[in-house]
Design a protein around this motif. Structure first.
Motif, mmCIF file in Angstrom:
data_model
loop_
_atom_site.group_PDB
_atom_site.id
_atom_site.type_symbol
_atom_site.label_atom_id
_atom_site.label_comp_id
_atom_site.label_asym_id
_atom_site.label_seq_id
_atom_site.Cartn_x
_atom_site.Cartn_y
_atom_site.Cartn_z
ATOM 1 N N PRO A 95 0.864 -1.137 0.055
ATOM 2 C CA PRO A 95 0.038 0.075 0.105
ATOM 3 C C PRO A 95 0.983 1.341 0.202
ATOM 4 O O PRO A 95 1.970 1.173 0.513
ATOM 5 C CB PRO A 95 -0.849 -0.034 1.523
ATOM 6 C CG PRO A 95 -0.508 -1.504 1.777
ATOM 7 C CD PRO A 95 0.974 -2.009 1.400
ATOM 8 N N ALA A 96 0.535 2.302 -0.452
ATOM 9 C CA ALA A 96 1.230 3.456 -0.659
ATOM 10 C C ALA A 96 1.605 4.119 0.636
ATOM 11 O O ALA A 96 0.495 4.038 1.627
ATOM 12 C CB ALA A 96 0.449 4.447 -1.399
ATOM 13 N N SER A 97 2.757 4.394 0.792
ATOM 14 C CA SER A 97 2.845 5.209 2.275
ATOM 15 C C SER A 97 4.320 5.945 1.998
ATOM 16 O O SER A 97 5.024 5.819 1.236
ATOM 17 C CB SER A 97 3.156 4.027 3.307
ATOM 18 O OG SER A 97 4.279 3.516 3.216
ATOM 19 N N ASN A 98 4.620 6.785 3.140
ATOM 20 C CA ASN A 98 5.991 7.461 3.043
ATOM 21 C C ASN A 98 7.277 6.675 3.826
ATOM 22 O O ASN A 98 8.067 7.341 3.950
ATOM 23 C CB ASN A 98 5.621 8.628 3.949
ATOM 24 C CG ASN A 98 4.985 9.964 3.404
ATOM 25 O OD1 ASN A 98 5.086 10.062 2.029
ATOM 26 N ND2 ASN A 98 4.120 10.627 3.951
ATOM 27 N N LEU A 99 6.937 5.441 3.858
ATOM 28 C CA LEU A 99 8.210 4.650 4.344
ATOM 29 C C LEU A 99 9.259 4.716 3.623
ATOM 30 O O LEU A 99 9.344 4.551 2.425
ATOM 31 C CB LEU A 99 7.754 3.233 4.705
ATOM 32 C CG LEU A 99 6.965 2.663 5.577
ATOM 33 C CD1 LEU A 99 6.535 1.145 5.326
ATOM 34 C CD2 LEU A 99 7.250 2.970 6.811
ATOM 35 N N LYS A 143 12.731 6.821 -0.322
ATOM 36 C CA LYS A 143 11.270 6.462 -0.127
ATOM 37 C C LYS A 143 11.193 4.986 -0.983
ATOM 38 O O LYS A 143 11.807 5.183 -2.098
ATOM 39 C CB LYS A 143 10.149 7.465 -0.364
ATOM 40 C CG LYS A 143 10.308 8.625 0.360
ATOM 41 C CD LYS A 143 9.016 8.797 0.911
ATOM 42 C CE LYS A 143 9.162 9.906 1.989
ATOM 43 N NZ LYS A 143 9.150 11.154 1.776
ATOM 44 N N ARG B 86 -6.392 1.220 4.784
ATOM 45 C CA ARG B 86 -5.435 1.606 3.694
ATOM 46 C C ARG B 86 -5.979 2.497 2.570
ATOM 47 O O ARG B 86 -5.878 2.479 1.420
ATOM 48 C CB ARG B 86 -4.845 0.167 2.944
ATOM 49 C CG ARG B 86 -3.637 -0.309 3.694
ATOM 50 C CD ARG B 86 -3.544 -1.770 3.402
ATOM 51 N NE ARG B 86 -4.644 -2.477 3.736
ATOM 52 C CZ ARG B 86 -5.468 -3.558 3.149
ATOM 53 N NH1 ARG B 86 -5.081 -3.947 1.837
ATOM 54 N NH2 ARG B 86 -6.259 -4.149 3.865
ATOM 55 N N LYS B 278 1.080 13.873 7.862
ATOM 56 C CA LYS B 278 1.811 13.168 6.842
ATOM 57 C C LYS B 278 2.635 14.184 5.819
ATOM 58 O O LYS B 278 3.879 13.692 5.643
ATOM 59 C CB LYS B 278 1.010 12.155 6.037
ATOM 60 C CG LYS B 278 0.432 11.028 6.839
ATOM 61 C CD LYS B 278 -0.614 10.301 6.078
ATOM 62 C CE LYS B 278 -1.387 9.537 7.120
ATOM 63 N NZ LYS B 278 -2.499 8.682 6.442
ATOM 64 N N GLN B 282 6.386 14.115 6.578
ATOM 65 C CA GLN B 282 7.043 13.164 5.437
ATOM 66 C C GLN B 282 7.383 11.924 6.045
ATOM 67 O O GLN B 282 8.331 11.447 5.762
ATOM 68 C CB GLN B 282 8.215 13.947 4.925
ATOM 69 C CG GLN B 282 7.848 14.882 3.933
ATOM 70 C CD GLN B 282 7.099 14.626 2.610
ATOM 71 O OE1 GLN B 282 7.301 13.514 1.950
ATOM 72 N NE2 GLN B 282 5.885 15.183 2.418
ATOM 73 N N SER B 284 5.661 7.808 7.576
ATOM 74 C CA SER B 284 4.364 6.935 8.028
ATOM 75 C C SER B 284 4.559 6.270 9.044
ATOM 76 O O SER B 284 3.615 5.459 9.760
ATOM 77 C CB SER B 284 4.376 5.768 6.791
ATOM 78 O OG SER B 284 3.906 6.444 5.421
ATOM 79 N N ILE B 341 -0.910 12.101 -0.905
ATOM 80 C CA ILE B 341 -1.763 11.289 -0.056
ATOM 81 C C ILE B 341 -0.985 10.001 -0.100
ATOM 82 O O ILE B 341 -1.048 9.020 -0.926
ATOM 83 C CB ILE B 341 -3.153 11.241 -1.044
ATOM 84 C CG1 ILE B 341 -3.997 12.420 -0.875
ATOM 85 C CG2 ILE B 341 -3.858 10.016 -0.516
ATOM 86 C CD1 ILE B 341 -5.325 12.315 -0.928
ATOM 87 N N ARG B 342 -0.556 9.649 1.135
ATOM 88 C CA ARG B 342 -0.063 8.473 1.369
ATOM 89 C C ARG B 342 -0.448 7.771 2.383
ATOM 90 O O ARG B 342 -0.423 8.298 3.558
ATOM 91 C CB ARG B 342 1.756 8.553 1.769
ATOM 92 C CG ARG B 342 2.145 8.905 0.346
ATOM 93 C CD ARG B 342 2.961 7.953 -0.475
ATOM 94 N NE ARG B 342 2.930 7.962 -1.764
ATOM 95 C CZ ARG B 342 3.941 8.595 -2.504
ATOM 96 N NH1 ARG B 342 4.818 8.968 -1.742
ATOM 97 N NH2 ARG B 342 3.943 8.640 -3.743
#
Lengths: 260, 342
Positions: A95-99, A143, B86, B278, B282, B284, B341-342
């Protein structure tokens, strides 16, 4: 029942059950996965490779038969203890994330961290070690959404390494990669198995590479599921029956498939 | 590491903004009170102008507290829901809680003829609306829990929540058809939201409930981080999906359900604030996002409340209108700038 196998299946039948029906996919599967070995799982599309991997990783239940992990039935493991024995790399899209890459790898330490997930010195060492082995130092602050498929595959392998499990199971880790990156992933997995004494099982469609690099192979067809060393499988002529098409034949001399 | 330095600086900035917003919130309004006097009143609880003392301590201070609690509670629920489903457009209300609350209130105000007379008589007071809202959202919560226990797929719960919303708003529409103009107006006022109508006991109760909800939320910071990889990976890391899902629903219901009961449905805060966190941080990482969301939620509600007081004017505009007018453009901007949008 004492064996040196990390994971062992006994007369395993796999498939799906719903309320009304039971769909058998493959039956009578007997496998033994040992430490220090790179084991590839091959078979045509839809033959049940993913179902087999899902069953032995306890994602879906077996129809009958048993899966043993270190001589104990896999069902007796709690999710937390299972996570310290077995790590996975799946084909599913994240899933999309900022990790960032290093944060993603750090998630592999989940089974060992405290309630809020604080990383100890030991955890950080494992993470750095995983980054070093997979040779992705240059990526760690990026990222994960910004790196290529080939790089992401290495990162996911590093995440599984950080989880520090004797057994790593991967579902088609080389799909969507070019030859260069396929070879890189194969070599990396081979190194992890042989040098770091991991037991690594993965499904793949790159049979030529699998024959050259695996210590053992599991071949799945509609009729049987057999595990042996690649050279023995070639001698037994197992590969000839892999595809039901007269135009695809296996050349024993070169160890690869040829289209007539 | 440099990132944690940067985060600490951001926390410090947010904290300063929060203090500023808090003092502005107490100082501005129909009657303007200078900063120095506000600080003096807060510090000494006394002032030569008794009207100012009354305005700050008895009216604006509880209202500011309620604003902080509302902002914090709704934003944290939104953060949890976005990770759990999610889905960047999930908020505390995706489970249909506010619709449940609205239905409860609608029945109390407009549908009292449906209830047995002894209950109807009992509900004709200030607490009636509170009861209606609370039991309305509780009912929806129980239904969602029941459905969730039957479903393996987390995504389907989202759809079920939306269905509940449609269903309840349809029932409310039917009720409005049969109600008098006066009752309709009372219901409409409730849907506009109000931070200032709570007495001291209610503020205390709201504070306790929000703190409990936040404590429950803190326990799932780690599994929420794991869920960033999707459910299968999370499971392989030893995380119990079902447990995490149930705790998330519980925490959200406690926070959003109670807040809606006390102040009415407040739109957009729960959806927009987690995204702001977020974008600003920046990251998660839920440990950081929880902190960021706490600060930003509180600041945003204080500012929205400040705007709704219309400083210097003799009238106020409804808080729900302010959050929507500010929130909708933010959400649209986020969607256009999809990278955020994350």
């Amino acid at each position: 029942m004492i064996t040196k196998a990390i994971l062992k299946t006994e007369n395993l039948n796999i498939g799906y059950t719903s309320k009304k029906s039971k769909i058998d996919i493959a039956s009578n599967i007997n496998l033994e996965l040992e430490a220090g070995k790179l084991i590839t799982l091959i078979g045509g599309n839809g033959i049940g490779k993913s179902t087999l991997l899902k069953t032995i990783t306890s994602i879906i239940p077996a129809l009958s038969g048993e899966v043993y992990l270190s001589d104990n039935k896999i069902a007796t493991y709690t999710p937390e203890s299972l996570a310290q024995y077995l790590s996975i790399v799946t084909t599913e899209k994240l899933p999309a994330s900022n990790l960032t890459v290093s944060e993603l790898i750090a998630l592999g330490r989940h089974p060992y961290t405290n309630w809020i997930g604080n990383l100890t010195e030991n955890d950080l060492n494992h993470i750095q070690n995983a980054i070093n082995i997979t040779n992705i130092n240059h990526l760690q602050f990026k990222k994960y959404s910004e790196i290529s498929d080939g790089q992401l595959q290495k990162v996911m392998i590093a995440r599984a390494l950080a989880q520090d499990t004797p057994l790593i199971i991967l579902d088609e880790p080389t799909t969507h990669l070019d030859l260069f990156h396929k070879v890189a992933v194969f070599k990396l997995l081979k190194k992890l198995a042989n040098e770091n004494n991991k037991c690594i099982l993965f499904s793949t469609h790159d049979i030529d590479l699998a024959i050259q690099l695996s210590d053992e192979m599991i071949v799945m067809t509609e009729e049987f599921c057999i595990q042996d060393q690649p050279c023995n499988l070639i001698e037994k002529g197992v590969f000839d029956s892999l595809f039901k098409d007269e135009n695809i034949v296996f050349d024993k001399q070169y160890g690869k498939f040829i289209v007539k | 590491m440099s990132t944690s330095d940067k985060n600490n600086k951001l926390y410090l900035t947010l904290f300063s903004v929060l203090v500023l917003a808090f003092i502005c919130n107490l100082a501005f309004g129909n009657v303007m009170i200078p900063f120095s006097d506000v600080c003096k009143i807060l510090a000494t609880q006394s002032h030569e102008k008794s009207t100012w003392l009354y305005i700050v301590l008895d009216y604006r201070l509880p209202k500011a507290l309620v604003a902080i609690l509302t902002g914090v509670g709704l934003s944290i629920s939104g953060l949890i829901m976005q990770t759990l489903f999610r889905n960047p457009l999930a908020g505390p209300y995706v489970l249909g809680l506010s619709s449940g609350a609205s239905l409860g209130v609608a029945i109390v105000i407009m549908g009292s003829f449906l209830l047995p007379s002894f209950i109807a008589d009992f509900l004709v007071n200030d607490y009636g609306i509170l009861f209606g809202a609370f039991f309305g959202s509780l009912l929806v919560l129980i239904l969602v829990f029941f459905v969730a226990s039957k479903l393996k797929d987390t995504m389907s719960i989202l759809i079920v929540g939306l269905m509940f919303s449609s269903l309840t708003s349809a029932i409310i529409n039917v009720l409005t058809t049969f109600s008098s103009a006066e009752k309709l107006q009372k219901f409409t006022f409730w849907t506009l939201g109000s931070l200032g109508n709570l007495n001291k006991n209610q503020v205390a109760l709201l504070t306790i409930v929000v703190l409990v909800g936040l404590l429950i939320s803190f326990t799932i910071i780690k599994p929420l981080d794991g869920l960033l990889l999707g459910e299968n990976y999370a499971r392989s890391l030893g995380i119990s999906i079902k447990k995490t899902r149930n705790i998330s629903i519980l925490a959200t219901s406690i926070l959003a359900g109670t807040i809606t009961a006390f102040v009415g449905p407040i739109a957009f805060v729960g959806l927009a604030i987690p995204h702001m966190s977020k974008l600003i941080f920046q990251t998660s990482n839920h440990k950081i996002l929880f902190m960021a969301t706490l600060f930003l939620g509180a600041i945003t509600m204080l500012v929205c409340d400040l705007i709704s007081q219309m400083p210097g004017q003799s009238f106020t505009i409804p808080i729900n209108a302010v959050t929507s007018i500010l929130g909708a453009p933010v959400v649209i901007w986020l969607i256009i700038r999809k990278k955020g949008i994350r």
